[in-house]
Scaffold this motif. Structure first.
Motif, short mmCIF file in Angstrom:
data_model
loop_
_atom_site.label_atom_id
_atom_site.label_comp_id
_atom_site.label_asym_id
_atom_site.label_seq_id
_atom_site.Cartn_x
_atom_site.Cartn_y
_atom_site.Cartn_z
N TYR A 25 0.81 -1.22 0.00
CA TYR A 25 0.00 0.00 0.00
C TYR A 25 0.85 1.27 0.00
N ILE A 85 0.83 4.41 -2.68
CA ILE A 85 0.59 5.81 -2.32
C ILE A 85 1.72 6.68 -2.83
N GLY A 96 1.29 7.19 -6.37
CA GLY A 96 0.18 8.12 -6.60
C GLY A 96 0.62 9.55 -6.42
N ARG A 97 1.40 9.78 -5.35
CA ARG A 97 1.87 11.14 -5.09
C ARG A 97 2.78 11.63 -6.22
N LEU A 121 0.70 12.52 -9.17
CA LEU A 121 -0.01 13.78 -8.96
C LEU A 121 0.94 14.96 -9.14
N LYS A 127 -9.69 6.60 1.48
CA LYS A 127 -8.39 6.55 2.15
C LYS A 127 -7.20 6.71 1.21
N PRO A 128 -7.14 5.95 0.09
CA PRO A 128 -5.99 6.14 -0.80
C PRO A 128 -5.89 7.58 -1.32
N ASP A 186 -4.58 9.74 1.42
CA ASP A 186 -3.15 9.55 1.66
C ASP A 186 -2.29 10.18 0.57
N ILE A 187 -2.81 10.17 -0.65
CA ILE A 187 -2.04 10.77 -1.75
C ILE A 187 -2.04 12.29 -1.65
#
Lengths: 264, 258, 270
Positions: free
Chosen positions: B11, B15, B18-19, B22, C98-99, C102-103
């Motif tokens: 997980y 994340i 994902g960051r 973004l 939640k994901p 968190d991002i």
């Protein structure tokens, strides 16, 4: 036909992933109408997982659970749950907490008020109707949570270590109260605990679970006549039963303890 | 990478991925909006132009004095605010009655638009760095006071009892038990205090002053040197974000310890 | 031990109303300090409270205080409302996912630390000077506290409450209305207060920098002409408005916290 049937149920979290955990393995058992049934096992053995599956909060990976012959696929109106953690709503008074489920189901004000008063009387909380949870002790809050569930008159009540966070004396007192309430209402109950005395005192049958992955290790019949009260705790039969339970649990508890030392 | 491959990642890695995605998307948008020529050159420039201009300004040394001024003022305001606030916070913790009386005022003071005093300070002290430091100090000090007083009060009694049972003196008790236990809370105040000191300095410079990064943004704006304005803005934002991320990291580490 | 001091100490200890009394005294202490400061610095540079209040009265009479306050507060209230709705809804959506939470969380937290006033020129470039620009910018800068606190509040909801709701088969609406909303209410009140304050500060800064009317513009003029009397009038008006609104929100927060014994989130330091 049994009230509740658990047929070959298994649960693996994160199935098919490297971090998968097998919590429950191939569990089968049955509960009869009006029976008080306990599940006991070492810490982390998957007993809470089993209960959450019966509650319909999580789905089994394999197997099926049925209530009155009907498969459980999600939370149901006829199953009530009492959680281990304090789950009373701090923004609602005692009375409003007990009324919560009825209110959500659209029961009229007067009717739910009457019902709530009855239940509060049953759990010994009359006089605390207008108090907020922050003004109650931990034991009283747990009574509120039990009352909130009982108010809905569930066919099956699930209790996940409801007294786990309380001190020993409060536990004993609330255990006695629960025994009385369930005998009075003939409530079918599945009770999760790690206390041997509590299980033997309250139950018709006790199901001992092994360390993770949780399997049925033994099924112990508590053949002590009902109605019971605290006096049975000193009887020879009671001691024999608790000895049996401890015998069955001892090695599993050791494994569970070691697991808890190595995992995370 | 296929979707199934993605979901098999732990997980925390998902994340982080994902960051990163973004971040890239934000940067790409800043670039493409400029390239698409929806706006003229006086309104917006692409990210690459901002970076190029910023690099030019930094290398030429044109901004060096402003950077030193701004960082110096933030530093002076923040450090003085911290020292004053730790003492006041400690005092309020020792004197609970005073704390109870002042609590609502501190909360309100924290939220007040302190910046409106800037013009007054300029009249009293003149147009120099002093009003700026005063504003930044005032914006920063309250939250550190609040978090120090509350942080010290939150130390569990049992820890204090442990210290007492071992016969620690008051001073040892404070130094070895109470203060370390309160540090994570106090740090949250320090982090926010730093942020407000930074905002206070930059905003003062931006509204009225004669040097500093905030001043440069407003000056380039008035000169219609749009690319330069965006370049300095980019430097300010980067500075704020990098410092803040660093502080959040330290904060997380401190909180994990508790 | 002298009986005199212990008795006063006792009275202080016993009656919580004494705390309320002392609290009421604080504004007078502040005004007193202001008077002392004014005498020390010189009333020409820093007019005292009596002078300022009478000048404020004249300012209201001559008709410049109220209209300018209206202009400023109108912009503040509109931006506050828009920021509350947008920030609240976005916060709820991100909080429940939640994901996504968190991002995005570090992005929003980092952006919170950026001095947003420096981005005002961008708004001016695109929209020009006017009410829309003012409101647009104030909404943009006050949106962040609302969003950050709301999404943090939703994430902080204890799973057991959600499970109670699920096991009772409440509808999505009921879950929101009777479990989520009461749980996050205290934190929402904090969020509203911080959002209001952000909008308030943003509008004043914007008016100070470039505007056609409003209290910030008055400040800017007064600053240019070294008119400290006018500055103090504006500062007093702004301080009183901010004070009253903050006390109201803070009172509501205290009431909820005491009644339910719930505390607000600590993320924003309150």
């Amino acid at each position: 036909m049994a009230k509740l049937e658990i047929n070959n149920v298994s649960k693996t979290y994160n199935a098919n992933k490297p971090n998968s955990v097998e919590a429950v393995r191939d569990v089968s058992c049955e509960l009869d109408e009006g029976e008080f049934f306990s599940v006991i096992g070492p810490t982390g053995c998957g007993k809470s997982t089993l209960m959450k599956m019966v509650a319909g909060l999580i789905e089994p990976t394999e197997g099926e659970i049925t209530l009155d012959g009907e498969s459980i696929t999600g939370p149901r109106e006829d199953i009530g749950v009492v959680f281990q953690e304090d789950s009373t709503f701090p923004w609602r008074s005692t009375l409003e907490n007990v009324e919560f489920g009825l209110e959500m189901r659209g029961v009229g004000k007067q009717e739910r008020r009457d019902r709530a008063h009855d239940i509060l009387e049953l759990v010994g909380l009359s006089g605390f109707e207008d108090n907020y949870p922050s003004e109650l002790s931990g034991g009283m809050r747990q009574r509120v949570a039990i009352a909130r569930t009982l108010a809905l008159n569930p066919d099956l009540m699930l209790m996940d270590e409801p007294f786990g966070a309380l001190d020993e004396q409060t536990r004993l007192i609330l255990g006695g109260e629960l025994l009385r309430i369930c005998q009075e209402t003939n409530q079918t109950t599945m009770f999760i605990t790690h206390s041997i005395t509590e299980a033997a005192f309250l139950s018709d049958r006790v199901f001992v679970m092994s360390a993770r992955p949780g399997e049925i290790k033994e099924l112990v019949e508590v053949d002590i006549e009902r109605p019971r009260d605290e006096s049975i705790m000193t009887s020879d039969r009671f001691n024999e039963i608790t000895d049996d339970l401890w015998e069955a649990l001892k090695s599993e508890a050791q494994i569970g303890f070691e697991q808890s030392m190595t995992v995370d | 990478m296929s979707l199934t491959g993605l979901s098999s990642l732990p997980y925390s890695k998902q994340i982080r991925l994902g960051r990163a995605t973004l971040l890239v998307a934000i940067l790409a948008t800043l670039e493409l909006v400029g390239r698409a020529e929806w706006f003229d050159q006086l309104t917006y420039v692409p990210l690459s132009t901002m970076v190029e201009t910023a690099y030019g300004l930094l290398v030429s040394g044109e901004l060096t004095d402003d950077i030193i001024t701004t960082i110096g003022l933030v530093f002076v305001s923040f450090v003085s605010a911290t020292l004053v606030a730790l003492v006041i916070g400690w005092f309020l913790w020792r004197h609970d009655k005073v704390k109870q009386v002042l609590d609502p005022y501190l909360i309100v003071l924290y939220a007040m638009p302190i910046f409106v005093f800037y013009p007054m300070f300029i009249i009293v002290f003149g147009l120099n760095v002093f009003p700026i430091v005063l504003i930044a100090f005032a914006m920063s000090v309250t939250i550190i006071i609040i978090s120090t007083a509350n942080g010290l009060a939150k130390v569990p009694d049992v820890l204090i009892d442990v210290g007492r049972s071992m016969g620690l003196s008051r001073r040892e008790q404070f130094r070895h038990v109470i203060f370390p236990a309160a540090v994570p809370y106090i740090f949250t105040g320090l982090k926010l205090g730093f942020v407000y000191a930074f905002i206070g300095v930059i905003a003062s410079e931006f509204i009225l002053s004669n040097s500093g990064l905030g001043y440069q943004i407003s000056w380039y704006y008035q000169q219609f040197q749009t690319a330069d304005m965006y370049a300095v803005l980019l430097i300010v934002i980067t500075l704020a974000v990098v410092v803040n991320l660093g502080l959040i990291r330290i904060e997380d580490r401190l909180h994990r310890r508790t | 031990m002298s009986t005199k001091t212990t008795r006063t100490q006792d009275i202080l200890d016993r009656t919580p109303s004494s705390i309320a009394l002392y609290r009421l005294l604080v504004p007078f202490v502040i005004v007193g300090l202001w008077e002392l400061l004014s005498r020390w610095i010189g009333p020409r540079v820093l007019p005292g409270p009596v002078h300022t209040f009478s000048a404020l009265y004249e300012g209201i009479q001559s008709g410049w205080v109220i209209p300018n306050t209206n202009v400023t507060m109108q912009a503040v209230v509109i931006s506050f409302l828009i920021a509350t709705v947008i920030g609240g809804v976005t916060g709820l959506i991100l909080g429940f996912n939640k994901p996504a939470y968190d991002i995005v969380e570090p992005f929003f937290l980092s952006f919170y630390s950026v001095p947003k006033i420096t981005m005002y020129p961008i708004f001016l470039f695109i929209f020009g000077v006017g009410l829309n620009t003012k409101v647009g910018f104030a909404t943009f800068s006050s949106f962040f506290p609302m969003l950050i606190i709301t999404m943090g509040a939703v994430r902080s909801i204890d799973d057991v409450y959600i499970n109670v709701g699920k096991s009772l088969q409440v509808s999505r609406y009921q879950m929101f209305r009777h479990i989520v909303l009461p749980y996050i209410l205290v934190q929402l009140v904090v969020a509203l207060r911080l959002t209001f304050n952000s909008a308030f500060l943003a509008v004043i800064l914007v008016e100070l920098f470039a505007a056609r009317s409003g209290l910030g513009l008055v400040l800017q003029h007064a600053m240019g002409t070294f008119n400290s009397e006018e500055i103090l009038i504006v500062v007093t008006v702004l301080a009183v408005i901010a004070f009253v609104i903050n006390i109201i929100f803070y009172g509501a927060q205290q009431l909820l916290e005491e009644r339910w014994n719930m505390t607000s989130d600590e993320q924003m330091g309150i």
